[in-house]
Design a protein around this motif. Structure first.
Motif, mmCIF file in Angstrom:
data_model
loop_
_atom_site.group_PDB
_atom_site.id
_atom_site.type_symbol
_atom_site.label_atom_id
_atom_site.label_comp_id
_atom_site.label_asym_id
_atom_site.label_seq_id
_atom_site.Cartn_x
_atom_site.Cartn_y
_atom_site.Cartn_z
ATOM 1 N N ALA A 90 0.952 -4.046 -5.976
ATOM 2 C CA ALA A 90 0.890 -5.385 -5.618
ATOM 3 C C ALA A 90 -0.085 -5.394 -4.225
ATOM 4 O O ALA A 90 0.018 -4.490 -3.562
ATOM 5 C CB ALA A 90 2.381 -5.903 -5.419
ATOM 6 N N CYS A 91 -0.545 -6.807 -4.127
ATOM 7 C CA CYS A 91 -1.092 -6.687 -2.508
ATOM 8 C C CYS A 91 -0.854 -7.944 -2.070
ATOM 9 O O CYS A 91 -0.644 -9.211 -2.591
ATOM 10 C CB CYS A 91 -2.625 -6.967 -3.057
ATOM 11 N N VAL A 102 -8.309 -7.345 0.534
ATOM 12 C CA VAL A 102 -8.194 -7.701 -0.664
ATOM 13 C C VAL A 102 -9.366 -7.208 -1.588
ATOM 14 O O VAL A 102 -8.950 -6.727 -2.931
ATOM 15 C CB VAL A 102 -8.095 -9.251 -0.867
ATOM 16 N N GLU A 103 -10.532 -7.378 -1.244
ATOM 17 C CA GLU A 103 -11.449 -6.928 -2.097
ATOM 18 C C GLU A 103 -11.424 -5.221 -2.426
ATOM 19 O O GLU A 103 -11.630 -4.895 -3.438
ATOM 20 C CB GLU A 103 -13.042 -7.230 -1.605
ATOM 21 N N GLY A 104 -10.962 -4.608 -1.370
ATOM 22 C CA GLY A 104 -10.773 -3.394 -1.430
ATOM 23 C C GLY A 104 -9.823 -2.924 -2.554
ATOM 24 O O GLY A 104 -9.906 -1.976 -3.467
ATOM 25 N N TRP A 105 -8.706 -3.678 -2.215
ATOM 26 C CA TRP A 105 -7.527 -3.449 -3.445
ATOM 27 C C TRP A 105 -8.037 -3.899 -4.633
ATOM 28 O O TRP A 105 -7.520 -3.017 -5.720
ATOM 29 C CB TRP A 105 -6.374 -4.313 -2.981
ATOM 30 N N THR A 106 -8.908 -4.893 -4.788
ATOM 31 C CA THR A 106 -9.240 -5.196 -6.210
ATOM 32 C C THR A 106 -10.141 -4.194 -6.832
ATOM 33 O O THR A 106 -9.957 -3.739 -8.071
ATOM 34 C CB THR A 106 -10.334 -6.498 -6.138
ATOM 35 N N ARG A 132 -6.409 -1.278 -13.898
ATOM 36 C CA ARG A 132 -5.144 -1.983 -13.888
ATOM 37 C C ARG A 132 -5.494 -3.285 -13.750
ATOM 38 O O ARG A 132 -6.465 -3.968 -13.188
ATOM 39 C CB ARG A 132 -4.448 -1.519 -12.654
ATOM 40 N N SER A 133 -4.575 -4.266 -14.371
ATOM 41 C CA SER A 133 -4.842 -5.592 -14.521
ATOM 42 C C SER A 133 -4.462 -6.278 -12.924
ATOM 43 O O SER A 133 -3.417 -5.677 -12.423
ATOM 44 C CB SER A 133 -3.810 -6.593 -15.494
ATOM 45 N N LEU A 134 -5.149 -7.353 -12.542
ATOM 46 C CA LEU A 134 -5.040 -7.994 -11.152
ATOM 47 C C LEU A 134 -3.841 -9.196 -11.602
ATOM 48 O O LEU A 134 -3.317 -9.429 -10.208
ATOM 49 C CB LEU A 134 -6.275 -8.258 -10.509
ATOM 50 N N GLU A 135 -3.677 -9.417 -12.630
ATOM 51 C CA GLU A 135 -2.869 -10.956 -12.798
ATOM 52 C C GLU A 135 -1.680 -10.739 -12.207
ATOM 53 O O GLU A 135 -0.922 -9.967 -12.448
ATOM 54 C CB GLU A 135 -3.095 -11.204 -14.424
#
Length: 348
Positions: free
Chosen positions: A183-184, A202-206, A214-217
């Motif tokens: 999670a972020c 957040v972009e790096g995590w994405t 892995r899903s981001l939803e």
């Protein structure tokens, strides 16, 4: 008692007032060593103190650098401000610090105040100078260096960190510990959509999550930058049945809030919850357990910003590569991620 003047120093040293000025200001013309010693001896004997205000009026510059930060109460900005002050002192400059509180009008207030004091230049840590701020900077023809944020204006002069790459490192590391997902905790509604360090985190995590398939939803959460409000948010996030087993926080201060909430809820870190932050403030090494985080060469970045803001050739046309100095980010591994600990209870 009459005030000692530069003329008095010149008469006692047997030189011209211009030579006295060259000695005091260390230029612009060289002075013979013997003559310099006579001038310095006269200054000491007479107790002469240069009139810095008069010097500023004549040169249109003072020995001051203006530094505007979003919130000096946050450890990262406090440590960065200290690093700038140290770098400025090495160049014989002093630093004036103003807190914008993330408000455009407060930022403009300090811009006007510092520019009115004829500072040698401005170092601006900002979510992005507003239109009003840009107008003020242009009107004063000010030397401005953006620090900690990618530039989108003001001559593209900036010192920045590889925020995207650093966040990728931290997220990948958490995933390598066997978590289903990470999670972020990102920014807030007013966080700019581009150019801001937290947006880049957040972009790096994405990118790391997508690389791992892995899903981001439902796994990105808005969070204030400070530990106190993040603590309250984390109490809700971690109390639910679908709580994450790993969290990447866009700032160390957010991570401190998460660690406190986990302890209050009876969760063990890192066995029940792995946590990583970003910034590597000094306090990160003292948390329980010590926080894994993304670090940078803050001293080097501060020194580069001071060099740029004092550089007489700052406005000479140059390439973006020359005018934007990017520093690498590195992962500082401690125990909160799970390194040096027994395997997670539900490791996959």
């Amino acid at each position: 008692m009459a005030r000692v003047t530069r003329d008095d120093v010149a008469r006692l040293a047997g030189t011209s007032t211009a030579v006295v000025s060259y000695v005091i200001n260390n230029g612009p013309r060289p002075v013979a060593p013997a003559t310099r010693e006579r001038v310095l001896a006269a200054i000491k004997e007479l107790g002469y103190r240069p009139d810095r205000v008069a010097q500023a009026m004549a040169s249109r510059r003072t020995d001051l650098i203006g530094l505007i930060v979003p919130d000096a109460r946050q450890p990262f900005f406090a440590e960065l401000a200290h690093a700038v002050e140290q770098a400025a002192a090495e160049r014989g400059k002093m630093v004036l610090v103003g807190n914008s509180d993330y408000l455009d009008e407060r930022e403009v207030h300090y811009l006007r105040a510092f520019l009115g004091m004829r500072v040698s230049g401005l170092i601006l840590i900002s979510q992005g100078p507003s239109e009003h701020a840009a107008v003020e900077i242009d009107a004063w023809d000010a030397r401005v260096v953006l620090l900690h944020r990618r530039p989108e204006a003001i001559d593209d002069v900036a010192v920045v960190l590889d925020d995207v790459g650093g966040a990728q490192l931290a997220t990948r590391h958490l995933l390598e510990h066997g978590h289903e997902y990470v999670a972020c905790l990102g920014g807030i509604d007013s966080t700019p959509e581009s150019g801001d360090p937290v947006t880049d985190h957040v972009e790096g995590w994405t990118r790391a999550m997508e690389e791992a398939g892995r899903s981001l939803e439902g796994r990105l959460f808005q969070a204030p930058y400070n530990r106190y409000d993040t603590y309250r948010l984390a109490l809700e996030l971690l109390a639910g049945p679908d709580r994450p087993t790993a969290v990447f926080c866009s700032t160390d201060d957010q991570a401190f809030g998460v660690l406190r909430a986990a302890r209050e809820l009876g969760l063990e870190v890192p066995q029940d919850l792995a946590v990583a932050g970003f910034d590597d403030v000094k306090e990160a090494a003292l948390t329980d357990p010590p926080l894994t985080t993304v670090g940078s060469d803050r001293e080097g970045m501060a020194k580069a910003a001071v060099e740029l803001v004092l550089d007489d050739g700052l406005r000479v046309a140059g390439s973006r590569r020359q005018r934007v100095r990017q520093f690498p980010a590195g992962l500082v591994v401690r125990r909160s991620c799970g390194c040096g600990e027994p395997p997670r209870r539900d490791a996959r």
